[in-house]
Motif scaffolding. Structure first.
Motif, PDB file in Angstrom:
ATOM      1  N   UNK A  40       0.826  -1.198   0.000  1.00 16.58           N
ATOM      2  CA  UNK A  40       0.000   0.000   0.000  1.00 16.58           C
ATOM      3  C   UNK A  40       0.867   1.258   0.000  1.00 16.58           C
ATOM      4  N   UNK A  41       0.423   2.295  -0.710  1.00 15.58           N
ATOM      5  CA  UNK A  41       1.177   3.559  -0.709  1.00 15.58           C
ATOM      6  C   UNK A  41       1.176   4.256   0.652  1.00 15.58           C
ATOM      7  N   UNK A  42       0.393   3.743   1.608  1.00 15.30           N
ATOM      8  CA  UNK A  42       0.432   4.306   2.957  1.00 15.30           C
ATOM      9  C   UNK A  42       1.784   4.069   3.624  1.00 15.30           C
ATOM     10  N   UNK A  43       2.488   3.042   3.186  1.00 13.47           N
ATOM     11  CA  UNK A  43       3.823   2.778   3.728  1.00 13.47           C
ATOM     12  C   UNK A  43       4.819   3.609   2.938  1.00 13.47           C
ATOM     13  N   UNK A  44       5.359   4.620   3.586  1.00 12.19           N
ATOM     14  CA  UNK A  44       6.174   5.624   2.937  1.00 12.19           C
ATOM     15  C   UNK A  44       7.574   5.698   3.553  1.00 12.19           C
ATOM     16  N   UNK A  50      15.493   4.728  -1.305  1.00 13.57           N
ATOM     17  CA  UNK A  50      16.561   3.865  -1.799  1.00 13.57           C
ATOM     18  C   UNK A  50      16.074   3.074  -3.008  1.00 13.57           C
ATOM     19  N   UNK A  51      17.017   2.483  -3.698  1.00 14.77           N
ATOM     20  CA  UNK A  51      16.762   1.546  -4.793  1.00 14.77           C
ATOM     21  C   UNK A  51      17.511   0.272  -4.450  1.00 14.77           C
ATOM     22  N   UNK A  52      16.783  -0.746  -3.963  1.00 15.11           N
ATOM     23  CA  UNK A  52      17.485  -1.931  -3.488  1.00 15.11           C
ATOM     24  C   UNK A  52      16.604  -3.166  -3.532  1.00 15.11           C
ATOM     25  N   UNK A  53      17.283  -4.313  -3.475  1.00 14.98           N
ATOM     26  CA  UNK A  53      16.633  -5.605  -3.278  1.00 14.98           C
ATOM     27  C   UNK A  53      17.175  -6.191  -1.983  1.00 14.98           C
ATOM     28  N   UNK A  54      16.347  -6.955  -1.299  1.00 14.56           N
ATOM     29  CA  UNK A  54      16.790  -7.565  -0.047  1.00 14.56           C
ATOM     30  C   UNK A  54      15.983  -8.803   0.265  1.00 14.56           C
ATOM     31  N   UNK A 164      11.737 -12.100  -1.662  1.00 13.28           N
ATOM     32  CA  UNK A 164      12.632 -11.023  -2.073  1.00 13.28           C
ATOM     33  C   UNK A 164      11.837  -9.719  -2.128  1.00 13.28           C
ATOM     34  N   UNK A 165      12.388  -8.688  -1.494  1.00  9.33           N
ATOM     35  CA  UNK A 165      11.743  -7.383  -1.415  1.00  9.33           C
ATOM     36  C   UNK A 165      12.471  -6.413  -2.353  1.00  9.33           C
ATOM     37  N   UNK A 166      11.707  -5.722  -3.194  1.00 10.45           N
ATOM     38  CA  UNK A 166      12.255  -4.709  -4.085  1.00 10.45           C
ATOM     39  C   UNK A 166      11.745  -3.339  -3.644  1.00 10.45           C
ATOM     40  N   UNK A 167      12.643  -2.360  -3.587  1.00 12.93           N
ATOM     41  CA  UNK A 167      12.274  -1.006  -3.190  1.00 12.93           C
ATOM     42  C   UNK A 167      12.861  -0.011  -4.182  1.00 12.93           C
ATOM     43  N   UNK A 168      12.031   0.923  -4.644  1.00 12.75           N
ATOM     44  CA  UNK A 168      12.533   2.072  -5.397  1.00 12.75           C
ATOM     45  C   UNK A 168      11.569   3.242  -5.204  1.00 12.75           C
ATOM     46  N   UNK A 169      11.687   4.265  -6.008  1.00 15.02           N
ATOM     47  CA  UNK A 169      10.870   5.449  -5.827  1.00 15.02           C
ATOM     48  C   UNK A 169       9.387   5.230  -6.026  1.00 15.02           C
ATOM     49  N   UNK A 170       9.006   4.113  -6.657  1.00 18.04           N
ATOM     50  CA  UNK A 170       7.594   3.811  -6.870  1.00 18.04           C
ATOM     51  C   UNK A 170       6.937   3.186  -5.652  1.00 18.04           C
ATOM     52  N   UNK A 171       7.735   2.512  -4.832  1.00 19.42           N
ATOM     53  CA  UNK A 171       7.183   1.823  -3.675  1.00 19.42           C
ATOM     54  C   UNK A 171       7.902   0.520  -3.405  1.00 19.42           C
ATOM     55  N   UNK A 172       7.153  -0.440  -2.835  1.00 20.11           N
ATOM     56  CA  UNK A 172       7.722  -1.706  -2.376  1.00 20.11           C
ATOM     57  C   UNK A 172       6.937  -2.861  -2.989  1.00 20.11           C
ATOM     58  N   UNK A 173       7.668  -3.809  -3.566  1.00 21.15           N
ATOM     59  CA  UNK A 173       7.068  -5.014  -4.145  1.00 21.15           C
ATOM     60  C   UNK A 173       7.732  -6.227  -3.507  1.00 21.15           C
TER      61      UNK A 173
END
Length: 230
Positions: A40-44, A50-54, A164-173
């Motif tokens: 959800x975009x509520x998680x900001x 950052x731009x990362x995978x973890x 696997x978690x992906x994070x960038x300027x669009x959000x979190x997948x």
């Protein structure tokens, strides 16, 4: 077959290579999973973007108790992203400066929680990436309740340890462990194809012409118009 952190980290590195090469890999990965698995975009971001995978390491709290978060940090390894299910509770903080320093010492890459955090001014100075639904000055208690490495819900989607978690300027997948190879191959192919589409658009094309939007609109089934024709 038992899940393996080594396998998860292998795909963390593969997805990180895509993130380093392309923009908006989160969007492509979500598309490849049926336009799903985006938080959800509520998680900001509360500190730096950052731009990362973890590799996900999950924790589920009980009430305002932060014990499970502390326990998760103690069990973390380099490259982990701690994902916390705090049930959307915002009246006490589940993360602060002390936990941040502990996480940095363990090599944790980031923290994501469906709850609040605090000490955000100190955390921003430390440069640690934290994503939450808000900040709160009240500190949580430490009473020994909660659990780690269990299926949780965060940001409206299910998360398991070793996903696997992906994070960038669009959000979190979040990419489920069992789908890592399939989603990686589809995302890689999509990003390479998207580059070709982008080149055509920059050369003067339009997306409507490329997908023949006129034909699509005319072929869409409209039961009301069809009924009137008959």
């Amino acid at each position: 077959m038992a899940k393996s952190r080594e396998t998860s980290m292998e795909y963390v590195n593969k997805f990180q290579e895509l993130i380093d090469r392309f923009d908006s890999v989160t969007c492509a990965a979500s598309d490849c999973m049926g336009r799903a698995n985006s938080m959800s975009p509520e998680i900001r971001p509360e500190s730096k973007e950052v731009r990362m995978a973890g590799c996900a390491l999950t924790a589920r709290t009980v009430g305002g108790d932060i014990s499970a978060v502390i326990y998760a940090i103690e069990n973390a390894q380099k490259g982990d992203i701690i994902v916390v299910d705090s049930h959307g509770y915002k009246n006490s903080a589940y993360w602060g400066e002390n936990l941040c320093l502990s996480a940095i010492n363990k090599g944790v890459s980031a923290a994501i929680m469906e709850g609040a955090c605090r000490d955000i001014e100190e955390i921003r100075k430390l440069g640690f990436p934290i994503y939450s639904i808000g900040t709160c000055c009240n500190v949580g208690q430490i009473s020994g309740y909660g659990v780690i490495k269990t299926p949780i819900s965060c940001g409206g989607i299910q998360v398991n340890t070793y996903d696997v978690v992906l994070i960038d300027g669009n959000g979190i997948v979040v990419i489920p462990y069992d789908d890592l190879e399939t989603v990686y191959q589809k995302t890689k192919q999509m990003m390479e194809t998207e580059t070709n589409v982008s080149d055509k658009l920059k050369a003067g094309e339009t997306i409507g012409h490329l997908i023949d939007i006129e034909k699509l609109m005319k072929s869409t089934f409209n039961y009301q118009e069809r009924a009137l024709e008959e």
